[in-house]
Design a protein around this motif. Structure first.
Motif, PDB file in Angstrom:
ATOM      1  N   ALA A  99     -10.622  -1.312 -16.599  1.00 23.25           N
ATOM      2  CA  ALA A  99      -9.854  -0.321 -15.518  1.00 23.25           C
ATOM      3  C   ALA A  99      -8.570  -0.174 -16.003  1.00 23.25           C
ATOM      4  O   ALA A  99      -7.979  -1.106 -16.615  1.00 23.25           O
ATOM      5  N   SER A 148      -5.997   3.302 -11.942  1.00 22.69           N
ATOM      6  CA  SER A 148      -7.324   4.336 -11.975  1.00 22.69           C
ATOM      7  C   SER A 148      -8.497   3.028 -12.332  1.00 22.69           C
ATOM      8  O   SER A 148      -8.598   2.412 -13.401  1.00 22.69           O
ATOM      9  N   GLY A 149      -9.542   3.087 -11.333  1.00 22.15           N
ATOM     10  CA  GLY A 149     -10.717   2.151 -11.537  1.00 22.15           C
ATOM     11  C   GLY A 149     -10.661   0.562 -11.044  1.00 22.15           C
ATOM     12  O   GLY A 149     -11.530   0.159 -10.985  1.00 22.15           O
ATOM     13  N   SER A 150      -9.465   0.209 -10.838  1.00 19.90           N
ATOM     14  CA  SER A 150      -9.447  -1.016 -10.537  1.00 19.90           C
ATOM     15  C   SER A 150      -9.779  -1.394  -9.181  1.00 19.90           C
ATOM     16  O   SER A 150      -9.941  -2.811  -8.886  1.00 19.90           O
ATOM     17  N   LEU A 151     -10.087  -0.677  -8.167  1.00 11.98           N
ATOM     18  CA  LEU A 151     -10.553  -1.062  -6.966  1.00 11.98           C
ATOM     19  C   LEU A 151     -11.963  -1.606  -7.350  1.00 11.98           C
ATOM     20  O   LEU A 151     -12.490  -2.650  -6.407  1.00 11.98           O
ATOM     21  N   SER A 152     -12.697  -1.179  -8.205  1.00  9.51           N
ATOM     22  CA  SER A 152     -14.022  -1.852  -8.490  1.00  9.51           C
ATOM     23  C   SER A 152     -13.726  -3.222  -8.980  1.00  9.51           C
ATOM     24  O   SER A 152     -14.601  -4.218  -8.633  1.00  9.51           O
ATOM     25  N   ASP A 173      -5.735   4.250  -7.573  1.00  2.00           N
ATOM     26  CA  ASP A 173      -6.497   3.724  -6.500  1.00  2.00           C
ATOM     27  C   ASP A 173      -6.185   3.230  -5.301  1.00  2.00           C
ATOM     28  O   ASP A 173      -6.806   2.749  -4.191  1.00  2.00           O
ATOM     29  N   THR A 230      -7.869   5.725  -2.998  1.00  2.00           N
ATOM     30  CA  THR A 230      -9.094   5.286  -2.813  1.00  2.00           C
ATOM     31  C   THR A 230      -9.183   4.339  -1.593  1.00  2.00           C
ATOM     32  O   THR A 230     -10.030   4.424  -0.945  1.00  2.00           O
ATOM     33  N   TYR A 231      -8.348   3.382  -1.763  1.00  2.00           N
ATOM     34  CA  TYR A 231      -8.222   2.005  -1.020  1.00  2.00           C
ATOM     35  C   TYR A 231      -7.831   2.412   0.531  1.00  2.00           C
ATOM     36  O   TYR A 231      -7.879   1.553   1.455  1.00  2.00           O
ATOM     37  N   TYR A 273      -4.833  11.743  -1.758  1.00  2.00           N
ATOM     38  CA  TYR A 273      -6.017  11.472  -0.942  1.00  2.00           C
ATOM     39  C   TYR A 273      -6.561  12.666  -0.278  1.00  2.00           C
ATOM     40  O   TYR A 273      -7.619  12.703  -0.087  1.00  2.00           O
TER      41      TYR A 273
END
Length: 248
Positions: A18, A37-41, A67, A70-71, A102
């Motif tokens: 990510a 981007s993608g780091s919440l995973s 992210d 998304t969080y 968001y």
């Protein structure tokens, strides 16, 4: 103090990582520096996604902050109840940027985040002493120096060569430095560092260890970046990987 790499891909998610996100822990306190981007995973893979105490966003390009949008869902809609507002240290405009990403209506996120505008200087975040300064990037961007119990972690964020970077990195134990571009070719100006420029900065700042990050495999081979960095810096050099941990 412990550094955990959550994401380290440059400019867009890479085939194995990510985008930029780094978890710094000390005395049970958890500071997330960048949330790309993608780091919440990866945050869920390497830590407890609910146990973040503060966020610092170095700038508002998507690969360093997306992210955080998304969080919002994690903290607002937890089945056990909404989590308390989280301090976010970021350039001015972060609240509007996150809200717009968001929700198309730009729904405020002040129930999730309490925003503090960054400006050059030194301030505490939990038990950490944090210094930020403007670096050389097209948008308002801050390099970061984190100190705890006499140990120092410096982070370049995204930058071309500049004096502020050297001040932030001076005598750091770990220097987490971007190296997006290849040496020996004409690159866009005032945007990113090459491996050689990262090595030169590490030498000038007299750091203990150089950790290369924000590599872009589509733009330059890892081997060429490392070769250029080691030619310019005699100390230990390592390319970071998701999940890597460094104790200071």
């Amino acid at each position: 103090m412990r550094l955990t790499v959550l994401g380290c891909a440059g400019s867009f998610p890479g085939p194995e990582s990510a985008c930029s996100a780094y978890l710094v822990e000390a005395e049970g306190f958890r500071l997330l520096i960048d949330f790309g981007s993608g780091s919440l995973s990866a945050l869920q893979r390497y830590s407890d996604m609910r146990r973040v105490d503060a966020i610092l966003l170095t700038h508002l390009h998507c690969d360093h902050m997306l992210d955080a949008c998304t969080y919002v869902v994690v903290r607002r809609y937890d089945p056990a109840g909404a989590l308390p507002p989280l301090p976010v240290y970021a350039p001015l405009g972060a609240a509007e940027r996150i809200a717009a990403a968001y929700s198309t209506e730009g729904e405020p996120v002040d129930d999730v985040y309490t925003f503090y505008g960054l400006q050059p200087g030194t301030f505490p975040i939990g038990p950490l002493t944090v210094t930020v300064d403007r670096v050389n990037h097209p948008v308002e961007t801050y390099g970061v120096r984190v100190e705890h119990n006499g140990r120092v972690l410096a982070y370049s964020s995204d930058t071309a060569p500049c004096e502020a970077l050297l001040r932030l990195a001076a005598h750091a134990d770990l220097f987490l430095c971007e190296a997006s571009y290849q040496d020996g070719v004409v690159n866009p100006p005032d945007l990113h560092l090459t491996g050689g420029e990262a090595g030169e900065a590490a030498t000038k700042a007299d750091v203990g260890r150089l950790l290369l990050t924000h590599l872009v495999p589509a733009w330059a081979s890892e081997a060429s970046i490392v070769e250029a960095a080691t030619a310019a810096y005699a100390g230990p050099v390592e390319v970071v990987r998701p999940g890597a941990r460094y104790d200071l």
